[in-house]
Design a protein around this motif. Structure first.
Motif, PDB file in Angstrom:
ATOM      1  N   TYR A 132      10.057  10.569   3.196  1.00  0.00           N
ATOM      2  CA  TYR A 132       8.864  11.325   2.783  1.00  0.00           C
ATOM      3  C   TYR A 132       7.611  10.551   3.178  1.00  0.00           C
ATOM      4  O   TYR A 132       7.644   9.332   3.381  1.00  0.00           O
ATOM      5  CB  TYR A 132       8.863  11.544   1.258  1.00  0.00           C
ATOM      6  CG  TYR A 132       9.287  10.320   0.495  1.00  0.00           C
ATOM      7  CD1 TYR A 132       8.388   9.315   0.197  1.00  0.00           C
ATOM      8  CD2 TYR A 132      10.624  10.130   0.142  1.00  0.00           C
ATOM      9  CE1 TYR A 132       8.787   8.169  -0.453  1.00  0.00           C
ATOM     10  CE2 TYR A 132      11.038   8.974  -0.506  1.00  0.00           C
ATOM     11  CZ  TYR A 132      10.108   8.000  -0.801  1.00  0.00           C
ATOM     12  OH  TYR A 132      10.521   6.842  -1.432  1.00  0.00           O
ATOM     13  N   LEU A 156       3.037  11.121   2.503  1.00  0.00           N
ATOM     14  CA  LEU A 156       1.957  11.973   1.993  1.00  0.00           C
ATOM     15  C   LEU A 156       0.649  11.619   2.687  1.00  0.00           C
ATOM     16  O   LEU A 156       0.397  10.440   2.983  1.00  0.00           O
ATOM     17  CB  LEU A 156       1.762  11.761   0.488  1.00  0.00           C
ATOM     18  CG  LEU A 156       2.846  12.276  -0.461  1.00  0.00           C
ATOM     19  CD1 LEU A 156       2.440  11.945  -1.902  1.00  0.00           C
ATOM     20  CD2 LEU A 156       3.070  13.767  -0.306  1.00  0.00           C
ATOM     21  N   ARG A 170      -1.945  11.466  -2.553  1.00  0.00           N
ATOM     22  CA  ARG A 170      -1.233  10.348  -3.206  1.00  0.00           C
ATOM     23  C   ARG A 170      -1.718  10.100  -4.634  1.00  0.00           C
ATOM     24  O   ARG A 170      -2.782  10.539  -5.023  1.00  0.00           O
ATOM     25  CB  ARG A 170      -1.436   9.065  -2.386  1.00  0.00           C
ATOM     26  CG  ARG A 170      -0.758   9.170  -1.049  1.00  0.00           C
ATOM     27  CD  ARG A 170      -0.848   7.861  -0.261  1.00  0.00           C
ATOM     28  NE  ARG A 170      -0.459   8.152   1.119  1.00  0.00           N
ATOM     29  CZ  ARG A 170      -1.017   7.616   2.187  1.00  0.00           C
ATOM     30  NH1 ARG A 170      -1.966   6.721   2.041  1.00  0.00           N
ATOM     31  NH2 ARG A 170      -0.614   7.959   3.390  1.00  0.00           N
ATOM     32  N   GLY A 171      -0.881   9.384  -5.371  1.00  0.00           N
ATOM     33  CA  GLY A 171      -1.288   8.909  -6.694  1.00  0.00           C
ATOM     34  C   GLY A 171      -1.221   9.947  -7.791  1.00  0.00           C
ATOM     35  O   GLY A 171      -1.784   9.749  -8.857  1.00  0.00           O
ATOM     36  N   ALA A 196       4.979  12.713  -4.443  1.00  0.00           N
ATOM     37  CA  ALA A 196       6.145  12.170  -3.733  1.00  0.00           C
ATOM     38  C   ALA A 196       7.373  12.186  -4.648  1.00  0.00           C
ATOM     39  O   ALA A 196       8.487  12.517  -4.216  1.00  0.00           O
ATOM     40  CB  ALA A 196       5.854  10.757  -3.240  1.00  0.00           C
ATOM     41  N   CYS A 209      13.535   1.648   3.322  1.00  0.00           N
ATOM     42  CA  CYS A 209      12.100   1.431   3.552  1.00  0.00           C
ATOM     43  C   CYS A 209      11.824  -0.036   3.786  1.00  0.00           C
ATOM     44  O   CYS A 209      12.677  -0.899   3.533  1.00  0.00           O
ATOM     45  CB  CYS A 209      11.273   1.993   2.407  1.00  0.00           C
ATOM     46  SG  CYS A 209      11.538   1.192   0.862  1.00  0.00           S
ATOM     47  N   ASN A 233       7.047  -2.157   1.279  1.00  0.00           N
ATOM     48  CA  ASN A 233       6.539  -0.816   0.959  1.00  0.00           C
ATOM     49  C   ASN A 233       6.745  -0.540  -0.540  1.00  0.00           C
ATOM     50  O   ASN A 233       7.659   0.178  -0.958  1.00  0.00           O
ATOM     51  CB  ASN A 233       7.229   0.245   1.817  1.00  0.00           C
ATOM     52  CG  ASN A 233       6.515   1.590   1.757  1.00  0.00           C
ATOM     53  OD1 ASN A 233       5.694   1.809   0.873  1.00  0.00           O
ATOM     54  ND2 ASN A 233       6.849   2.480   2.668  1.00  0.00           N
ATOM     55  N   ARG A 244       8.749   2.300  -5.547  1.00  0.00           N
ATOM     56  CA  ARG A 244       8.500   2.794  -6.914  1.00  0.00           C
ATOM     57  C   ARG A 244       8.924   4.252  -7.029  1.00  0.00           C
ATOM     58  O   ARG A 244       9.511   4.663  -8.032  1.00  0.00           O
ATOM     59  CB  ARG A 244       7.015   2.687  -7.269  1.00  0.00           C
ATOM     60  CG  ARG A 244       6.465   1.293  -7.233  1.00  0.00           C
ATOM     61  CD  ARG A 244       6.761   0.528  -8.462  1.00  0.00           C
ATOM     62  NE  ARG A 244       6.220   1.164  -9.656  1.00  0.00           N
ATOM     63  CZ  ARG A 244       6.067   0.542 -10.798  1.00  0.00           C
ATOM     64  NH1 ARG A 244       6.423  -0.728 -10.887  1.00  0.00           N
ATOM     65  NH2 ARG A 244       5.581   1.160 -11.844  1.00  0.00           N
ATOM     66  N   ARG A 286      11.923   5.528  -9.481  1.00  0.00           N
ATOM     67  CA  ARG A 286      11.560   6.498 -10.514  1.00  0.00           C
ATOM     68  C   ARG A 286      12.480   7.713 -10.477  1.00  0.00           C
ATOM     69  O   ARG A 286      12.719   8.365 -11.484  1.00  0.00           O
ATOM     70  CB  ARG A 286      10.103   6.927 -10.342  1.00  0.00           C
ATOM     71  CG  ARG A 286       9.494   7.448 -11.613  1.00  0.00           C
ATOM     72  CD  ARG A 286       8.102   7.967 -11.422  1.00  0.00           C
ATOM     73  NE  ARG A 286       7.158   6.946 -11.028  1.00  0.00           N
ATOM     74  CZ  ARG A 286       6.155   7.136 -10.175  1.00  0.00           C
ATOM     75  NH1 ARG A 286       5.969   8.301  -9.634  1.00  0.00           N
ATOM     76  NH2 ARG A 286       5.348   6.162  -9.874  1.00  0.00           N
TER      77      ARG A 286
HETATM   78  C1  LIG Z   1       5.198   6.344  -0.346  1.00  0.00           C
HETATM   79  C2  LIG Z   1       4.174   7.400  -0.694  1.00  0.00           C
HETATM   80  C3  LIG Z   1       4.680   8.780  -0.292  1.00  0.00           C
HETATM   81  C4  LIG Z   1       3.975   7.345  -2.231  1.00  0.00           C
HETATM   82  O1  LIG Z   1       2.927   8.212  -2.553  1.00  0.00           O
HETATM   83  P1  LIG Z   1       2.477   8.525  -4.073  1.00  0.00           P
HETATM   84  O2  LIG Z   1       3.387   9.468  -4.732  1.00  0.00           O
HETATM   85  O3  LIG Z   1       1.078   8.949  -4.019  1.00  0.00           O
HETATM   86  O4  LIG Z   1       2.678   7.168  -4.752  1.00  0.00           O
HETATM   87  P2  LIG Z   1       1.595   6.433  -5.692  1.00  0.00           P
HETATM   88  O5  LIG Z   1       0.359   6.133  -4.920  1.00  0.00           O
HETATM   89  O6  LIG Z   1       1.463   7.239  -6.915  1.00  0.00           O
HETATM   90  O7  LIG Z   1       2.348   5.104  -5.972  1.00  0.00           O
HETATM   91  C5  LIG Z   1       3.638   5.082  -6.550  1.00  0.00           C
HETATM   92  C6  LIG Z   1       3.719   3.812  -7.364  1.00  0.00           C
HETATM   93  O8  LIG Z   1       3.533   2.671  -6.499  1.00  0.00           O
HETATM   94  C7  LIG Z   1       2.398   1.922  -6.940  1.00  0.00           C
HETATM   95  N1  LIG Z   1       1.688   1.468  -5.748  1.00  0.00           N
HETATM   96  C8  LIG Z   1       1.069   2.228  -4.836  1.00  0.00           C
HETATM   97  N2  LIG Z   1       0.569   1.442  -3.866  1.00  0.00           N
HETATM   98  C9  LIG Z   1       0.890   0.174  -4.196  1.00  0.00           C
HETATM   99  C10 LIG Z   1       0.648  -1.107  -3.600  1.00  0.00           C
HETATM  100  N3  LIG Z   1      -0.021  -1.228  -2.454  1.00  0.00           N
HETATM  101  N4  LIG Z   1       1.137  -2.199  -4.225  1.00  0.00           N
HETATM  102  C11 LIG Z   1       1.806  -2.099  -5.386  1.00  0.00           C
HETATM  103  N5  LIG Z   1       2.081  -0.930  -5.994  1.00  0.00           N
HETATM  104  C12 LIG Z   1       1.612   0.191  -5.399  1.00  0.00           C
HETATM  105  C13 LIG Z   1       1.571   2.895  -7.774  1.00  0.00           C
HETATM  106  O9  LIG Z   1       0.798   2.198  -8.729  1.00  0.00           O
HETATM  107  C14 LIG Z   1       2.648   3.715  -8.444  1.00  0.00           C
HETATM  108  O10 LIG Z   1       3.191   2.995  -9.507  1.00  0.00           O
HETATM  109  P3  LIG Z   1       3.803   3.686 -10.833  1.00  0.00           P
HETATM  110  O11 LIG Z   1       5.209   4.050 -10.487  1.00  0.00           O
HETATM  111  O12 LIG Z   1       3.716   2.629 -11.858  1.00  0.00           O
HETATM  112  O13 LIG Z   1       2.956   4.892 -11.138  1.00  0.00           O
HETATM  113  C15 LIG Z   1       2.803   7.136  -0.008  1.00  0.00           C
HETATM  114  O14 LIG Z   1       2.372   5.860  -0.371  1.00  0.00           O
HETATM  115  C16 LIG Z   1       2.873   7.259   1.513  1.00  0.00           C
HETATM  116  O15 LIG Z   1       2.774   8.339   2.069  1.00  0.00           O
HETATM  117  N6  LIG Z   1       3.021   6.112   2.211  1.00  0.00           N
HETATM  118  C17 LIG Z   1       3.052   6.099   3.675  1.00  0.00           C
HETATM  119  C18 LIG Z   1       4.359   6.642   4.240  1.00  0.00           C
HETATM  120  C19 LIG Z   1       5.549   5.958   3.630  1.00  0.00           C
HETATM  121  O16 LIG Z   1       5.512   4.765   3.343  1.00  0.00           O
HETATM  122  N7  LIG Z   1       6.622   6.723   3.434  1.00  0.00           N
HETATM  123  C20 LIG Z   1       7.843   6.204   2.898  1.00  0.00           C
HETATM  124  C21 LIG Z   1       8.645   5.537   3.965  1.00  0.00           C
HETATM  125  S1  LIG Z   1      10.122   4.829   3.252  1.00  0.00           S
END
Ligand SMILES: CC(C)(COP(=O)(O)OP(=O)(O)OC[C@H]1O[C@@H](n2cnc3c(N)ncnc32)[C@H](O)[C@@H]1OP(=O)(O)O)[C@@H](O)C(=O)NCCC(=O)NCCS
Length: 161
Positions: free
Chosen positions: A79, A81, A86-87, A91, A115, A119, A124, A128
């Motif tokens: 996946y 986003l 995000r946030g 996801a 991943c 990452n 997370r 979850r």
């Molecule tokens: C992975 C992804 C889809 C998650 O998006 P999201 O649902 O908006 O996730 P959030 O921003 O809410 O973050 C999820 C959790 O990680 C934590 N987090 C986010 N960025 C972080 C960082 N840089 N360092 C530490 N923790 C982080 C958030 O606080 C949240 O924690 P919680 O579970 O306590 O709420 C998004 O970051 C993305 O598109 N990334 C780029 C593409 C990618 O990496 N895809 C996955 C490949 S395996």
């Protein structure tokens, strides 16, 4: 296509999900659409757009089931986003819906999620939803001209949260 290009063209997606050294460009999106359709018709992949509603026309990101091995009842899931989506749990909801569908409709016995070790956001989301961290696959994939380790997570039917 413009939304997929714009959404994926951000530092986080490029850092974690763009494997080439070559800069990401619109032509890669077009080529990927063609490859995805071919893979769908062969039963190897299913690539979906993530949207708020069917009618909104606003794409939040993408999700896919790939490396499908029906003989072993196993597949991988992924996946991404766009930054604006995000946030807010999108996801997590996407992963839950797609994993549920894969268990119920294509009767998988195991879903894999890999991943990059750094990452954190993706890991997370995985935990979850109930994915279990199994360990590190060393030198797992070609990445940006070198090789990259991956963390392997898996989910079995009944473990989805
Ligand atoms: C992975 C992804 C889809 C998650 O998006 P999201 O649902 O908006 O996730 P959030 O921003 O809410 O973050 C999820 C959790 O990680 C934590 N987090 C986010 N960025 C972080 C960082 N840089 N360092 C530490 N923790 C982080 C958030 O606080 C949240 O924690 P919680 O579970 O306590 O709420 C998004 O970051 C993305 O598109 N990334 C780029 C593409 C990618 O990496 N895809 C996955 C490949 S395996």
């Amino acid at each position: 296509m413009p939304q997929r290009f714009a959404g994926f063209c951000d530092p986080l997606c490029l850092r974690f999900s763009w494997p080439l050294v070559e800069p990401f460009a619109e032509r890669h999106v077009q080529r990927r659409f063609d490859e995805e359709e071919e893979a769908r018709l062969c039963g190897e992949e299913l690539n979906l757009a993530v949207a708020d509603t069917v009618d909104s026309g606003l794409i939040l990101g993408g999700a896919s089931i790939y490396d499908v091995d029906l003989g072993q009842a196993r597949a991988a899931i992924g996946y991404w986003l766009a930054p604006h989506a995000r946030g807010r749990g999108v996801a997590t909801r996407t992963l839950r819906l797609l994993a549920r569908w894969a268990f119920d409709h294509i009767h998988l016995a195991r879903l894999e999620l890999t991943c990059a070790p750094d990452n954190v956001a993706s890991q997370r989301v995985a935990t979850r939803c109930g994915f279990v961290r199994e360990g590190v696959l060393r030198s797992h994939v070609r990445f940006k001209g070198g090789r990259r380790d991956s963390v392997m997570f898996s989910l079995l039917p009944g473990e989805l949260q």
